[in-house]
Design a protein around this motif. Structure first.
Motif, PDB file in Angstrom:
ATOM      1  N   LEU A  65       0.223  -1.534  -0.430  1.00 61.11           N
ATOM      2  CA  LEU A  65       0.044  -0.048   0.123  1.00 61.11           C
ATOM      3  C   LEU A  65       0.793   1.336   0.071  1.00 61.11           C
ATOM      4  O   LEU A  65      -0.007   2.088  -0.388  1.00 61.11           O
ATOM      5  N   ARG A  66       2.543   0.568  -0.051  1.00 63.03           N
ATOM      6  CA  ARG A  66       3.530   2.348   0.052  1.00 63.03           C
ATOM      7  C   ARG A  66       3.683   2.339  -1.592  1.00 63.03           C
ATOM      8  O   ARG A  66       4.936   1.118  -1.592  1.00 63.03           O
ATOM      9  N   GLU A  67       4.599   3.447  -1.763  1.00 70.01           N
ATOM     10  CA  GLU A  67       5.492   3.050  -2.791  1.00 70.01           C
ATOM     11  C   GLU A  67       6.946   2.801  -2.515  1.00 70.01           C
ATOM     12  O   GLU A  67       7.687   2.341  -3.327  1.00 70.01           O
ATOM     13  N   ASP A  68       7.422   2.740  -1.479  1.00 73.79           N
ATOM     14  CA  ASP A  68       8.593   2.404  -1.238  1.00 73.79           C
ATOM     15  C   ASP A  68       8.608   1.433  -0.394  1.00 73.79           C
ATOM     16  O   ASP A  68       8.997   1.161  -0.396  1.00 73.79           O
ATOM     17  N   LEU A  69       7.540   0.830  -0.665  1.00 72.12           N
ATOM     18  CA  LEU A  69       7.875  -0.512  -0.403  1.00 72.12           C
ATOM     19  C   LEU A  69       7.194  -1.302  -2.122  1.00 72.12           C
ATOM     20  O   LEU A  69       6.439  -2.555  -1.422  1.00 72.12           O
ATOM     21  N   GLY A  75       8.995  -3.252  11.366  1.00 67.63           N
ATOM     22  CA  GLY A  75       8.036  -3.325  11.290  1.00 67.63           C
ATOM     23  C   GLY A  75       6.753  -2.394   9.893  1.00 67.63           C
ATOM     24  O   GLY A  75       7.629  -2.535   9.116  1.00 67.63           O
ATOM     25  N   GLY A  76       5.221  -2.491  10.551  1.00 67.03           N
ATOM     26  CA  GLY A  76       4.809  -2.337   9.974  1.00 67.03           C
ATOM     27  C   GLY A  76       3.002  -3.166   9.751  1.00 67.03           C
ATOM     28  O   GLY A  76       3.138  -4.046  10.670  1.00 67.03           O
ATOM     29  N   THR A  77       1.702  -2.099   9.179  1.00 67.17           N
ATOM     30  CA  THR A  77       0.987  -2.313   9.382  1.00 67.17           C
ATOM     31  C   THR A  77       0.036  -3.065   8.226  1.00 67.17           C
ATOM     32  O   THR A  77       0.235  -2.815   7.170  1.00 67.17           O
ATOM     33  N   TYR A  78      -0.109  -4.407   8.491  1.00 65.14           N
ATOM     34  CA  TYR A  78      -1.109  -5.036   7.789  1.00 65.14           C
ATOM     35  C   TYR A  78      -2.997  -4.898   7.846  1.00 65.14           C
ATOM     36  O   TYR A  78      -2.991  -5.418   8.800  1.00 65.14           O
ATOM     37  N   ASP A 109       0.168  -0.275   5.327  1.00 64.83           N
ATOM     38  CA  ASP A 109       1.597  -0.693   4.763  1.00 64.83           C
ATOM     39  C   ASP A 109       1.351  -1.951   3.981  1.00 64.83           C
ATOM     40  O   ASP A 109       1.719  -1.685   2.509  1.00 64.83           O
ATOM     41  N   VAL A 110       0.653  -2.978   4.059  1.00 62.12           N
ATOM     42  CA  VAL A 110       0.388  -4.138   3.397  1.00 62.12           C
ATOM     43  C   VAL A 110      -0.505  -4.887   3.361  1.00 62.12           C
ATOM     44  O   VAL A 110      -1.726  -4.211   4.337  1.00 62.12           O
ATOM     45  N   ILE A 111      -1.281  -5.266   2.189  1.00 63.58           N
ATOM     46  CA  ILE A 111      -2.700  -5.892   2.913  1.00 63.58           C
ATOM     47  C   ILE A 111      -2.744  -7.398   1.933  1.00 63.58           C
ATOM     48  O   ILE A 111      -1.729  -7.594   1.499  1.00 63.58           O
TER      49      ILE A 111
END
Ligand SMILES: CSC[C@H]1O[C@H](OP(=O)(O)O)[C@H](O)[C@@H]1O
Ligand SMILES: Nc1ncnc2[nH]cnc12
Length: 300
Positions: free
Chosen positions: A96-100, A159-162, A185-187
């Motif tokens: 959900l982020r350009e930098d990932l 770290g990051g929100t799923y 951050d991710v789904i």
């Protein structure tokens, strides 16, 4: 396999693309029954560098079971019965982020759970419990995975929100954009209730989320498809397996229970009076909550 404190047993839950861990020694696939139903598959018991470990393919070998049909309770209960103390989950996720970009491994520390059709607790009427999920993943286990990522030169974020969606359809554009505004951050579709159940079962849980796509929000990338996910997974599954192999031996010398409190999560969680407990549910909870349950009194 009875667990003794001081000898961690690592359980790996392999997600999409990870249906085995080659290179384990003394392996055997064994059926482990659970009072909560059938786990996704047999469990593979083995050793990695002298360290006992257990592997479970989340969707079953051949990827037979969709996210909403997974028996998360049976999976976690079976791993607990197998003596597992620490669970390392490996999953495919959308970014959900350009930098990932695809190929990045996110060591998840938070979840937003939007799943709606799943049994979320081992407890229930007749035996009520509330555990803390403020920090739903284990910081000690995550630190070990981070060290292993660095050693293997795997691009990663600690770290990051799923965001957990129900699926099985992928998100709409409006949903994907909404989750971005929420700071996710991710789904993916599977890490909850899995992580919450691991907490109830007093097991450490860490999640390695392997980015396979940009979901459907990115103007310069195609909307996610299974074909695209599988293509990236094939490129990354070996890295995922190497990461497991590099992480497991790091945990071998960790004596005693986790200092983050994962293995004492039920200390103050049960609220139902022992006299009011449902005996059937209490007996099903022998593996998950046996540590903190007084035997229910015999009826007069
Ligand atoms: C094959 S794409 C969607 C599928 O992949 C992820 O599964 P897992 O978390 O077990 O790797 C996602 O959550 C969906 O279940
Ligand atoms: N974009 C996505 N949404 C949900 N689950 C996924 N698994 C891999 N990519 C995904």
């Amino acid at each position: 396999m009875a667990h003794q404190h001081g000898s961690p047993v690592i359980g790996v839950i392999g997600g999409s693309g990870i249906y085995d861990i080659p290179g384990l020694t003394n392996t055997r696939w064994e059926t482990v029954h659970s009072p909560f139903g059938e786990p996704s598959d047999k469990l593979m018991f083995g050793e990695l560098g002298g360290q006992a470990m257990v592997f479970l393919p989340r969707h079953g070998r051949g990827h037979r079971i969709p996210p909403s049909e997974l028996n998360f309770r049976a999976n976690i209960d079976a791993l607990k019965r197998a003596g597992v103390t620490e669970i390392l989950s490996v999953s495919a996720v959308g970014s959900l982020r350009e930098d990932l970009p695809p190929g990045t491994f996110v060591l998840v520390d938070q979840f937003i759970d939007r799943s709606v059709a799943r049994a979320k607790s081992f407890f229930g009427t007749g035996l009520v419990a509330h555990v803390s999920l403020a920090h739903p993943t284990c910081g000690r286990l995550r630190a070990a995975v981070a060290e292993a990522c660095a050693e293997l030169d795997i691009p990663h974020q600690v770290g990051g929100t799923y965001l957990v969606m129900e699926g099985p359809q992928f998100s709409t554009l409006a949903e994907s954009n909404l989750y971005r505004t929420w700071g996710c951050d991710v789904i993916g579709m599977t890490n909850m209730p899995e992580a919450g159940l691991a907490r109830e079962a007093e097991m450490c849980y860490a999640s390695v989320a392997m980015v396979t796509d940009y979901d459907c929000w990115h103007p310069d990338h195609d909307n996610v498809t299974v074909e695209a996910v599988v293509k990236v997974l094939l490129e990354n599954a070996d890295k995922g397996r190497s990461l497991v192999k590099a992480t497991v031996p790091r945990l071998a010398d960790r004596a005693g229970p986790c200092e983050k409190g994962c293995q004492t999560a039920l200390d103050f969680a049960l609220i139902t009076h022992p006299d009011a407990r449902d005996r059937t549910l209490a007996s099903q909870l022998d593996a998950v909550a046996g540590r903190v349950m007084q035997p229910p009194p015999d009826p007069a």
